[in-house]
Design an enzyme around this catalytic site. Structure first.
Site, PDB file in Angstrom:
ATOM      1  N   GLU A 198      37.324  47.418  36.001  1.00  0.00           N
ATOM      2  CA  GLU A 198      38.731  47.512  35.563  1.00  0.00           C
ATOM      3  C   GLU A 198      39.151  46.211  34.877  1.00  0.00           C
ATOM      4  OE1 GLU A 198      37.607  48.143  38.660  1.00  0.00           O
ATOM      5  OE2 GLU A 198      37.649  50.338  38.517  1.00  0.00           O
ATOM      6  N   GLU A 212      29.519  41.718  32.879  1.00  0.00           N
ATOM      7  CA  GLU A 212      28.596  42.107  33.949  1.00  0.00           C
ATOM      8  C   GLU A 212      29.467  42.647  35.075  1.00  0.00           C
ATOM      9  OE1 GLU A 212      27.144  42.506  37.062  1.00  0.00           O
ATOM     10  OE2 GLU A 212      26.599  40.378  37.269  1.00  0.00           O
ATOM     11  N   GLY A 222      37.142  43.985  33.695  1.00  0.00           N
ATOM     12  CA  GLY A 222      36.289  43.840  32.510  1.00  0.00           C
ATOM     13  C   GLY A 222      36.890  44.539  31.304  1.00  0.00           C
ATOM     14  N   GLY A 248      32.667  40.647  37.002  1.00  0.00           N
ATOM     15  CA  GLY A 248      33.668  41.102  37.961  1.00  0.00           C
ATOM     16  C   GLY A 248      33.738  42.610  37.966  1.00  0.00           C
ATOM     17  N   SER A 249      34.935  43.145  38.213  1.00  0.00           N
ATOM     18  CA  SER A 249      35.081  44.600  38.346  1.00  0.00           C
ATOM     19  C   SER A 249      35.171  45.271  36.972  1.00  0.00           C
ATOM     20  CB  SER A 249      36.354  44.908  39.140  1.00  0.00           C
ATOM     21  OG  SER A 249      37.480  44.437  38.420  1.00  0.00           O
ATOM     22  N   LYS A 291      37.319  29.782  34.461  1.00  0.00           N
ATOM     23  CA  LYS A 291      38.323  30.214  35.452  1.00  0.00           C
ATOM     24  C   LYS A 291      37.540  30.775  36.637  1.00  0.00           C
ATOM     25  CE  LYS A 291      40.623  33.058  37.190  1.00  0.00           C
ATOM     26  NZ  LYS A 291      40.620  33.287  38.655  1.00  0.00           N
TER      27      LYS A 291
HETATM   28  O1  TXE Z   1      37.368  41.610  40.953  1.00  0.00           O
HETATM   29  P1  TXE Z   1      38.059  41.084  39.638  1.00  0.00           P
HETATM   30  P2  TXE Z   1      37.867  41.541  42.474  1.00  0.00           P
HETATM   31  C1  TXE Z   1      33.659  44.375  42.019  1.00  0.00           C
HETATM   32  C2  TXE Z   1      33.430  44.765  43.462  1.00  0.00           C
HETATM   33  C3  TXE Z   1      34.720  44.362  44.120  1.00  0.00           C
HETATM   34  C4  TXE Z   1      35.729  44.682  43.042  1.00  0.00           C
HETATM   35  C5  TXE Z   1      37.040  43.949  43.112  1.00  0.00           C
HETATM   36  O2  TXE Z   1      33.256  46.165  43.540  1.00  0.00           O
HETATM   37  O3  TXE Z   1      34.975  45.060  45.292  1.00  0.00           O
HETATM   38  O4  TXE Z   1      35.068  44.326  41.838  1.00  0.00           O
HETATM   39  O5  TXE Z   1      36.847  42.531  43.181  1.00  0.00           O
HETATM   40  C6  TXE Z   1      39.506  37.389  37.448  1.00  0.00           C
HETATM   41  N1  TXE Z   1      42.288  38.896  33.397  1.00  0.00           N
HETATM   42  N2  TXE Z   1      33.089  43.062  41.719  1.00  0.00           N
HETATM   43  O6  TXE Z   1      39.241  42.077  42.596  1.00  0.00           O
HETATM   44  O7  TXE Z   1      39.516  41.320  39.655  1.00  0.00           O
HETATM   45  C7  TXE Z   1      39.554  37.002  38.897  1.00  0.00           C
HETATM   46  O8  TXE Z   1      40.478  35.952  39.087  1.00  0.00           O
HETATM   47  C8  TXE Z   1      41.287  38.011  33.472  1.00  0.00           C
HETATM   48  C9  TXE Z   1      31.758  43.075  41.171  1.00  0.00           C
HETATM   49  O9  TXE Z   1      37.659  40.183  42.983  1.00  0.00           O
HETATM   50  O10 TXE Z   1      37.297  41.659  38.520  1.00  0.00           O
HETATM   51  C10 TXE Z   1      38.115  36.597  39.139  1.00  0.00           C
HETATM   52  O11 TXE Z   1      37.903  35.285  38.637  1.00  0.00           O
HETATM   53  N3  TXE Z   1      40.644  37.709  34.626  1.00  0.00           N
HETATM   54  C11 TXE Z   1      31.322  41.753  40.742  1.00  0.00           C
HETATM   55  C12 TXE Z   1      37.332  37.610  38.292  1.00  0.00           C
HETATM   56  O12 TXE Z   1      38.267  38.091  37.328  1.00  0.00           O
HETATM   57  C13 TXE Z   1      41.034  38.346  35.733  1.00  0.00           C
HETATM   58  C14 TXE Z   1      31.872  40.538  41.305  1.00  0.00           C
HETATM   59  C15 TXE Z   1      36.777  38.805  39.070  1.00  0.00           C
HETATM   60  O13 TXE Z   1      37.829  39.493  39.690  1.00  0.00           O
HETATM   61  C16 TXE Z   1      42.069  39.302  35.718  1.00  0.00           C
HETATM   62  C17 TXE Z   1      33.204  40.684  41.829  1.00  0.00           C
HETATM   63  C18 TXE Z   1      42.715  39.564  34.477  1.00  0.00           C
HETATM   64  N4  TXE Z   1      43.691  40.467  34.364  1.00  0.00           N
HETATM   65  C19 TXE Z   1      33.751  41.928  42.042  1.00  0.00           C
HETATM   66  N5  TXE Z   1      42.210  39.801  36.972  1.00  0.00           N
HETATM   67  C20 TXE Z   1      29.975  41.620  40.139  1.00  0.00           C
HETATM   68  N6  TXE Z   1      29.765  42.228  38.978  1.00  0.00           N
HETATM   69  O14 TXE Z   1      29.111  40.944  40.665  1.00  0.00           O
HETATM   70  C21 TXE Z   1      41.299  39.169  37.745  1.00  0.00           C
HETATM   71  N7  TXE Z   1      40.587  38.279  37.007  1.00  0.00           N
END
Ligand code: TXE
Length: 490
Positions: A240, A259, A242, A237-238, A184
């Site tokens: 939250e 991560e 995670g 990702g974030s 995804k």
């Molecule tokens: O992250 P999300 P967002 C951090 C960074 C950024 C913040 C928010 O600080 O400002 O997170 O970014 C999928 N169930 N990082 O909102 O939501 C989403 O579709 C399953 C750090 O973009 O975590 C995307 O594919 N999946 C980071 C992925 O999760 C879900 C990289 C990341 O999105 C979901 C990005 C759910 N309920 C952001 N909700 C790093 N570690 O490098 C969303 N997603």
């Protein structure tokens, strides 16, 4: 960015999911707009994947795992990945222009990502048949073989900051280990992953080994995380999200690699080679507009050289330019308007707290007005307890804090909930080893930062940065488990 930039995307092109080797629309036909952060234009559409699409993808992956994909030898899987590496390399320019338009990265960064993706496939392809189990000494009447086996069907939730690289490290390793995969991508940057999946079909991957479902995190992402047919999950990702993914995985009793970003410190001692350090310290936060999990976002500088280093960094910040990805800027736009507002909001809060921006870059005058640009900002001195020192901004914002001695440096470096990476700058080898070993992070760089691309190096964090390791050979092992055969022969 005008539509001529990429001959491979016609205006308003519609991208479909890849399920079981077929390009298909979302089950209910719904689409999501793809907006370029470069100029705010809507230039393509992707499928708004549903839980039904995820279910179809997981079933296709299971059939591949139990069928043609699962029957391949490790060498055959490796060869397919190596072939894909060559194809990706040959398409590096095309992938780079697509990425820059979709994600806003400067073209050179997008190209570097495409080359890194090819290298991930090469690295894991060549490692596929070198991963082996053990024989354990036991009773003389028994033979014990421990086999390394794939988890089965793995789910991969990829963020938008480095779509190609994160796809490469996670899906490349999973495929090499023999898993069938469902991916995804992030709704803000799905296009290169979709294009690479087409290239994988050209390379000859059996149908269903690699499935892609695009769409919103709260629908497609959540459905993938919670699907009972998934045997292992990889999430970047974030924190939250995670947490939500790990809770979903726990309900199905499957493992997950998380991560989740960081607040990585660069520690500059008073004997550091500053000529060498300064450009790296700036690049570590400016690369990809600071939207890098391992960005060096905190500068800890020994008190005696604090003012000098701060003014040298501030001067470099004043020369930085955010602009159109095609014009080789220092950084492109933020990924979307929410991220732009988030970064500007952090800076506003810092100003209200009385923190001072001592060096600020510019947004180029020819940067499209509708793009999501922010000027890079360097703040000093910033107290260790302040929000800017503790929270991940995920933008081009660097803060500097003075420290007194080695113990103070270690305390501050380890003093956030995160623990992903750190940098140590000193000419004293014994000190760098002591400090490096005291850091509670997954990677420590001494007199360098983020060097070597990292494909071969295990990567992952402690605490709020997550757990599990990707990249390197350890990343390959992560996508396997063991099966022990106990054979009585006497
Ligand atoms: O992250 P999300 P967002 C951090 C960074 C950024 C913040 C928010 O600080 O400002 O997170 O970014 C999928 N169930 N990082 O909102 O939501 C989403 O579709 C399953 C750090 O973009 O975590 C995307 O594919 N999946 C980071 C992925 O999760 C879900 C990289 C990341 O999105 C979901 C990005 C759910 N309920 C952001 N909700 C790093 N570690 O490098 C969303 N997603």
């Amino acid at each position: 960015m005008n539509d001529q930039i990429n001959p491979h995307i016609a205006p308003n092109m519609v991208f479909k999911n890849l399920i079981g080797g077929k390009e298909v629309p979302a089950s209910d036909g719904m689409l999501l707009d793809v907006v370029s952060p470069v100029d705010g234009t809507l230039f393509a559409k992707i499928a708004a994947g549903t839980a039904q699409d995820v279910d179809a993808a997981v079933k296709a992956a299971r059939s591949a795992f139990e069928g043609p994909w699962g029957k391949l030898t490790a060498t055959e899987r490796g060869r397919l990945l190596m072939k894909l590496a060559t194809i990706v390399e040959a398409h590096a320019d095309e992938l780079a222009t697509l990425e820059s338009r979709d994600n806003g990265k400067p073209l050179r960064q997008s190209r570097a990502d495409a080359v890194a993706l090819a290298r991930y496939f090469e690295f894991y392809g060549s490692a596929a048949d070198k991963l082996h189990g053990d024989v354990i000494p036991y009773l003389n009447t028994h033979f014990i073989g421990v086999e390394r086996v794939p988890h089965g069907v793995t789910g991969h939730i990829v963020p938008w900051n480095y779509p190609m690289q994160i796809f490469g490290r996670s899906v490349g390793a999973a495929l090499a280990a023999g898993n069938a995969t469902v991916v995804k991508p992030a709704e803000d940057a799905s296009l290169t992953i979709l294009r690479v999946s087409q290239l994988a079909s050209e390379a000859g991957f059996p149908d269903g080994a690699l499935n892609i479902v695009t769409g919103l995190g709260r629908t497609a992402g959540a459905a993938l995380a919670a699907h009972p047919g998934i045997d292992f999950l990889s999430f970047t990702g974030s924190p939250e999200t995670g947490t939500a993914v790990q809770i979903a995985a726990a309900k199905n009793h499957v493992g997950v690699t998380l991560e989740l970003g960081g607040k990585s410190a660069q520690v500059v001692f008073d004997d550091a080679d500053l000529e060498r350090a300064l450009p790296t310290l700036v690049n570590a936060i400016i690369q990809n507009g600071g939207q890098t999990c391992s960005a060096g976002s905190r500068l800890l500088i020994q008190r005696g050289i604090f003012d000098d280093v701060v003014s040298a960094i501030a001067e470099r910040f004043r020369a930085l330019r955010a602009g159109h990805p095609e014009r080789e800027p220092d950084l492109g736009p933020m990924i979307n308007q929410a991220q732009q507002r988030r970064v500007l909001g952090y800076l506003e809060r810092a100003r209200n707290e009385g923190l001072r921006i001592v060096g600020e870059g510019v947004v180029a005058i020819d940067a499209p007005a509708e793009g999501f640009y922010v000027p890079p900002a360097f703040l000093a001195p910033v107290p260790h307890e302040s929000i800017l020192s503790q929270e991940e901004v995920f933008g081009p914002v660097l803060v500097a804090t003075p420290f007194e001695d080695e113990a103070d440096a270690i305390r501050l470096a380890n003093g956030t909930p995160y623990g992903l990476a750190a940098g140590v700058w000193t000419r004293d080898a014994m000190r760098s080893t002591r400090v490096g070993r005291a850091m509670r992070v997954g990677q420590v760089f001494v007199n360098c930062y983020g060097a070597g691309g990292g494909i071969e190096l295990p990567f992952g964090g402690f605490g709020r940065s997550g757990h599990g390791r990707e990249k390197g050979f350890e990343g390959l092992v992560e996508f396997t488990t063991t099966k022990t055969l106990v054979i009585a022969h006497g």
